[in-house]
Scaffold this motif. Structure first.
Motif, PDB file in Angstrom:
ATOM      1  N   THR A 209      88.696  77.745  31.502  1.00  0.00           N
ATOM      2  CA  THR A 209      89.306  77.407  32.445  1.00  0.00           C
ATOM      3  C   THR A 209      88.265  76.569  33.527  1.00  0.00           C
ATOM      4  OG1 THR A 209      90.970  79.134  32.467  1.00  0.00           O
ATOM      5  CG2 THR A 209      90.674  78.142  34.562  1.00  0.00           C
ATOM      6  N   PRO A 210      88.506  75.268  33.765  1.00  0.00           N
ATOM      7  CA  PRO A 210      89.675  74.439  33.158  1.00  0.00           C
ATOM      8  C   PRO A 210      89.541  74.054  31.840  1.00  0.00           C
ATOM      9  CG  PRO A 210      88.071  73.341  34.495  1.00  0.00           C
ATOM     10  CD  PRO A 210      87.594  74.640  34.658  1.00  0.00           C
ATOM     11  N   ASP A 211      90.493  73.684  31.261  1.00  0.00           N
ATOM     12  CA  ASP A 211      90.446  73.202  29.709  1.00  0.00           C
ATOM     13  C   ASP A 211      89.533  71.979  29.694  1.00  0.00           C
ATOM     14  OD1 ASP A 211      91.696  71.224  30.855  1.00  0.00           O
ATOM     15  OD2 ASP A 211      93.424  71.260  29.445  1.00  0.00           O
ATOM     16  N   SER A 212      89.114  71.281  30.635  1.00  0.00           N
ATOM     17  CA  SER A 212      87.946  70.375  30.351  1.00  0.00           C
ATOM     18  C   SER A 212      87.405  69.955  31.750  1.00  0.00           C
ATOM     19  CB  SER A 212      88.716  68.949  30.073  1.00  0.00           C
ATOM     20  OG  SER A 212      89.611  68.559  31.062  1.00  0.00           O
ATOM     21  N   VAL A 213      86.156  69.394  31.767  1.00  0.00           N
ATOM     22  CA  VAL A 213      85.372  69.082  32.767  1.00  0.00           C
ATOM     23  C   VAL A 213      84.610  67.798  32.695  1.00  0.00           C
ATOM     24  CG1 VAL A 213      85.009  71.650  33.427  1.00  0.00           C
ATOM     25  CG2 VAL A 213      83.188  70.427  31.937  1.00  0.00           C
ATOM     26  N   PRO A 214      84.605  67.107  33.866  1.00  0.00           N
ATOM     27  CA  PRO A 214      83.831  65.798  33.848  1.00  0.00           C
ATOM     28  C   PRO A 214      82.398  65.962  33.583  1.00  0.00           C
ATOM     29  CG  PRO A 214      84.507  66.318  35.989  1.00  0.00           C
ATOM     30  CD  PRO A 214      84.985  67.184  35.203  1.00  0.00           C
ATOM     31  N   GLY A 215      81.888  64.954  32.720  1.00  0.00           N
ATOM     32  CA  GLY A 215      80.368  65.149  32.814  1.00  0.00           C
ATOM     33  C   GLY A 215      79.843  63.701  31.880  1.00  0.00           C
ATOM     34  N   TRP A 216      78.908  63.971  31.414  1.00  0.00           N
ATOM     35  CA  TRP A 216      78.009  62.641  30.918  1.00  0.00           C
ATOM     36  C   TRP A 216      76.963  63.106  29.915  1.00  0.00           C
ATOM     37  CZ3 TRP A 216      72.991  62.795  32.695  1.00  0.00           C
ATOM     38  CH2 TRP A 216      72.592  63.436  33.889  1.00  0.00           C
ATOM     39  N   ILE A 217      76.548  62.090  28.907  1.00  0.00           N
ATOM     40  CA  ILE A 217      75.494  62.287  28.148  1.00  0.00           C
ATOM     41  C   ILE A 217      74.594  61.277  28.200  1.00  0.00           C
ATOM     42  CG2 ILE A 217      76.999  63.716  26.415  1.00  0.00           C
ATOM     43  CD1 ILE A 217      76.889  61.292  24.495  1.00  0.00           C
ATOM     44  N   LEU A 218      73.124  61.583  27.787  1.00  0.00           N
ATOM     45  CA  LEU A 218      72.245  60.615  27.545  1.00  0.00           C
ATOM     46  C   LEU A 218      71.643  60.807  26.140  1.00  0.00           C
ATOM     47  CD1 LEU A 218      70.182  61.228  30.836  1.00  0.00           C
ATOM     48  CD2 LEU A 218      71.435  59.142  30.227  1.00  0.00           C
ATOM     49  N   THR A 219      71.988  59.826  25.392  1.00  0.00           N
ATOM     50  CA  THR A 219      71.354  59.926  23.845  1.00  0.00           C
ATOM     51  C   THR A 219      70.401  58.620  23.538  1.00  0.00           C
ATOM     52  OG1 THR A 219      72.347  59.830  21.953  1.00  0.00           O
ATOM     53  CG2 THR A 219      73.702  58.399  23.427  1.00  0.00           C
ATOM     54  N   ARG A 220      69.891  59.019  22.549  1.00  0.00           N
ATOM     55  CA  ARG A 220      69.050  58.074  21.834  1.00  0.00           C
ATOM     56  C   ARG A 220      69.352  57.665  20.259  1.00  0.00           C
ATOM     57  NH1 ARG A 220      65.067  60.567  18.631  1.00  0.00           N
ATOM     58  NH2 ARG A 220      64.967  62.697  18.820  1.00  0.00           N
ATOM     59  N   GLY A 221      70.471  58.436  19.914  1.00  0.00           N
ATOM     60  CA  GLY A 221      71.140  58.189  18.670  1.00  0.00           C
ATOM     61  C   GLY A 221      71.846  59.349  18.251  1.00  0.00           C
ATOM     62  N   ALA A 222      72.395  59.048  16.882  1.00  0.00           N
ATOM     63  CA  ALA A 222      73.029  60.327  16.070  1.00  0.00           C
ATOM     64  C   ALA A 222      72.036  60.793  14.937  1.00  0.00           C
ATOM     65  CB  ALA A 222      74.478  59.673  15.510  1.00  0.00           C
ATOM     66  N   ASP A 223      72.291  62.072  14.721  1.00  0.00           N
ATOM     67  CA  ASP A 223      71.142  62.521  13.521  1.00  0.00           C
ATOM     68  C   ASP A 223      72.408  62.268  12.189  1.00  0.00           C
ATOM     69  OD1 ASP A 223      73.384  64.367  13.155  1.00  0.00           O
ATOM     70  OD2 ASP A 223      72.403  66.181  13.923  1.00  0.00           O
ATOM     71  N   ALA A 224      71.408  62.628  11.161  1.00  0.00           N
ATOM     72  CA  ALA A 224      72.093  62.204   9.791  1.00  0.00           C
ATOM     73  C   ALA A 224      73.272  63.079   9.605  1.00  0.00           C
ATOM     74  CB  ALA A 224      71.011  62.606   8.836  1.00  0.00           C
ATOM     75  N   PHE A 225      73.734  64.042  10.442  1.00  0.00           N
ATOM     76  CA  PHE A 225      75.055  64.699  10.106  1.00  0.00           C
ATOM     77  C   PHE A 225      76.067  64.143  10.890  1.00  0.00           C
ATOM     78  CE2 PHE A 225      71.239  67.572   9.707  1.00  0.00           C
ATOM     79  CZ  PHE A 225      71.599  68.094   8.089  1.00  0.00           C
TER      80      PHE A 225
ATOM     81  N   LEU B 185      78.113  76.288  29.388  1.00  0.00           N
ATOM     82  CA  LEU B 185      79.494  75.985  29.630  1.00  0.00           C
ATOM     83  C   LEU B 185      79.777  76.050  31.044  1.00  0.00           C
ATOM     84  CD1 LEU B 185      81.475  77.746  26.669  1.00  0.00           C
ATOM     85  CD2 LEU B 185      81.353  75.017  27.238  1.00  0.00           C
ATOM     86  N   LYS B 186      79.045  77.187  32.042  1.00  0.00           N
ATOM     87  CA  LYS B 186      79.414  77.462  33.127  1.00  0.00           C
ATOM     88  C   LYS B 186      78.523  76.524  33.925  1.00  0.00           C
ATOM     89  CE  LYS B 186      80.674  82.357  32.790  1.00  0.00           C
ATOM     90  NZ  LYS B 186      80.346  83.526  33.104  1.00  0.00           N
ATOM     91  N   PHE B 187      77.026  76.041  33.519  1.00  0.00           N
ATOM     92  CA  PHE B 187      76.567  75.003  34.104  1.00  0.00           C
ATOM     93  C   PHE B 187      77.234  73.536  34.337  1.00  0.00           C
ATOM     94  CE2 PHE B 187      73.883  71.128  33.417  1.00  0.00           C
ATOM     95  CZ  PHE B 187      73.000  71.304  34.534  1.00  0.00           C
ATOM     96  N   LEU B 188      78.201  73.486  33.228  1.00  0.00           N
ATOM     97  CA  LEU B 188      78.795  72.248  33.075  1.00  0.00           C
ATOM     98  C   LEU B 188      80.068  72.178  33.828  1.00  0.00           C
ATOM     99  CD1 LEU B 188      78.687  71.335  29.380  1.00  0.00           C
ATOM    100  CD2 LEU B 188      77.387  70.058  31.331  1.00  0.00           C
ATOM    101  N   GLY B 189      80.571  73.363  34.478  1.00  0.00           N
ATOM    102  CA  GLY B 189      81.737  73.562  35.425  1.00  0.00           C
ATOM    103  C   GLY B 189      82.853  74.214  34.982  1.00  0.00           C
ATOM    104  N   PHE B 190      82.807  75.084  33.631  1.00  0.00           N
ATOM    105  CA  PHE B 190      83.667  75.851  33.217  1.00  0.00           C
ATOM    106  C   PHE B 190      83.751  76.981  34.151  1.00  0.00           C
ATOM    107  CE2 PHE B 190      83.090  72.984  29.573  1.00  0.00           C
ATOM    108  CZ  PHE B 190      84.611  72.466  29.567  1.00  0.00           C
ATOM    109  N   ASP B 191      84.781  77.614  34.755  1.00  0.00           N
ATOM    110  CA  ASP B 191      84.730  78.709  35.464  1.00  0.00           C
ATOM    111  C   ASP B 191      84.901  79.990  34.581  1.00  0.00           C
ATOM    112  OD1 ASP B 191      84.692  77.138  37.926  1.00  0.00           O
ATOM    113  OD2 ASP B 191      86.745  76.828  38.075  1.00  0.00           O
ATOM    114  N   THR B 192      85.754  79.939  33.654  1.00  0.00           N
ATOM    115  CA  THR B 192      86.024  81.076  32.899  1.00  0.00           C
ATOM    116  C   THR B 192      85.817  80.663  31.250  1.00  0.00           C
ATOM    117  OG1 THR B 192      87.743  81.980  34.515  1.00  0.00           O
ATOM    118  CG2 THR B 192      87.590  82.898  32.499  1.00  0.00           C
TER     119      THR B 192
END
Length: 300
Positions: free
Chosen positions: A110-126, A91-98
């Motif tokens: 804190t904050p309640d959200s942070v901007p970011g991105w994902i790199l995906t090759r797909g969804a799993d069976a769940f 969480l702290k790596f992604l930018g959440f301070d607290t």
């Protein structure tokens, strides 16, 4: 290290942890800027987002210690010091301070959200999106398939958690050899320096199991590969509180678990059941005979 880069779908959005979310070191919620981007994700399972567009991200290539595994009154955890350290680092790596965590593992940030991105090759069976996760502004527009090279991989939380020794490498067959080797390299650096879980890991040396507390106690609980912990937890629950013997554990793995995998470097033979690589001694000590980095699980 060089190699042929893999193409993955990039989705831009934000990580938002609220409303009873229980993120751990390898799973957290994500909301795309364009919720329709979820429809671009291939895979066995269909991603069905919540009303606000969020869906669960399962971090590719890693497995962190469990902070909560099981259903309702049967939830268990691994030693929480390292488990929480991995979750907090993510969480702290992604930018959440607290990061504030309640006793039931729900988290407020804190904050309640942070901007970011994902790199995906797909969804799993769940129905979880399996992805590498990054912070801030993405390298390209959302909805594009881009090549993932070593520099881009090293910008992700997945790589960082392995480099810090806060997660075990856990690979599935769809991940290319090139990316697997980069992640293994990061994990091996942490292991060589005895960082994180590698200071106390008992997966290969053996953990004596006298009941659930020998795996969950925050001070004395054995730190082992989370997948092995999950199988042990399921087994002990199946046997009942009055029977902590592991005499039937390997038979349980052979008959109840559906793990399928190949072992490196000989990756041709498909094994079914972890009993092939798990040993149990007469004094209830359990260990794996192959390290996580040498196991490639079949996609589910």
């Amino acid at each position: 290290m060089t190699g042929v880069a893999m193409s993955m779908l990039l989705i831009r959005g934000k990580f938002k942890v609220e409303g009873g979310a229980k993120p751990d070191g390898d799973t957290l919620p994500f909301i795309p800027d364009n919720v329709a981007d979820w429809k671009l994700v291939p895979g066995q399972g269909q991603i069905v987002p919540k009303a606000d567009g969020r869906a669960s991200i399962r971090l590719e290539g890693i497995d962190a210690l469990e902070t909560h595994y099981g259903e309702k009154q049967h939830v268990e955890h691994q030693p929480r010091g390292l488990a929480h350290e991995a979750a907090d680092e993510l969480l702290k790596f992604l930018g959440f301070d607290t990061v504030l965590r309640a006793d039931d593992e729900t988290v407020a940030t804190t904050p309640d959200s942070v901007p970011g991105w994902i790199l995906t090759r797909g969804a799993d069976a769940f129905g979880r999106c399996v992805a590498f996760v990054g912070k801030g502004t993405p390298p390209v527009y959302s909805g594009y398939w881009i090549d993932v090279d070593d520099d881009l991989l090293k910008r992700t939380a997945n790589h960082r958690l392995l480099l810090l020794g806060l997660a075990y490498p856990t690979f599935y067959s769809g991940l290319p050899v090139y990316l697997r080797e980069l992640l293994t390299e990061a994990s091996e650096k942490a292991r060589a320096s005895a960082k994180g879980v590698w200071k106390v890991d008992k997966t290969l040396d053996g953990a004596k199991v006298t009941g659930m507390t020998s795996l969950t106690d925050d001070t004395t609980g054995a730190v082992i590969l989370p997948k092995l912990f999950r199988r042990l937890k399921d087994y002990l629950e199946f046997m009942g509180a009055d029977d902590s013997s592991l005499a039937c554990f390997r038979a349980f793995l052979a008959g109840a678990a559906d793990d399928e995998y190949r072992l490196l470097p000989d990756s041709e033979t498909l094994h079914r059941g972890l009993h092939h690589i798990v040993e149990v001694t007469a004094d209830n000590t359990v260990k794996m005979t192959r390290p996580a980095r040498e196991i490639v699980f079949k996609e589910k």
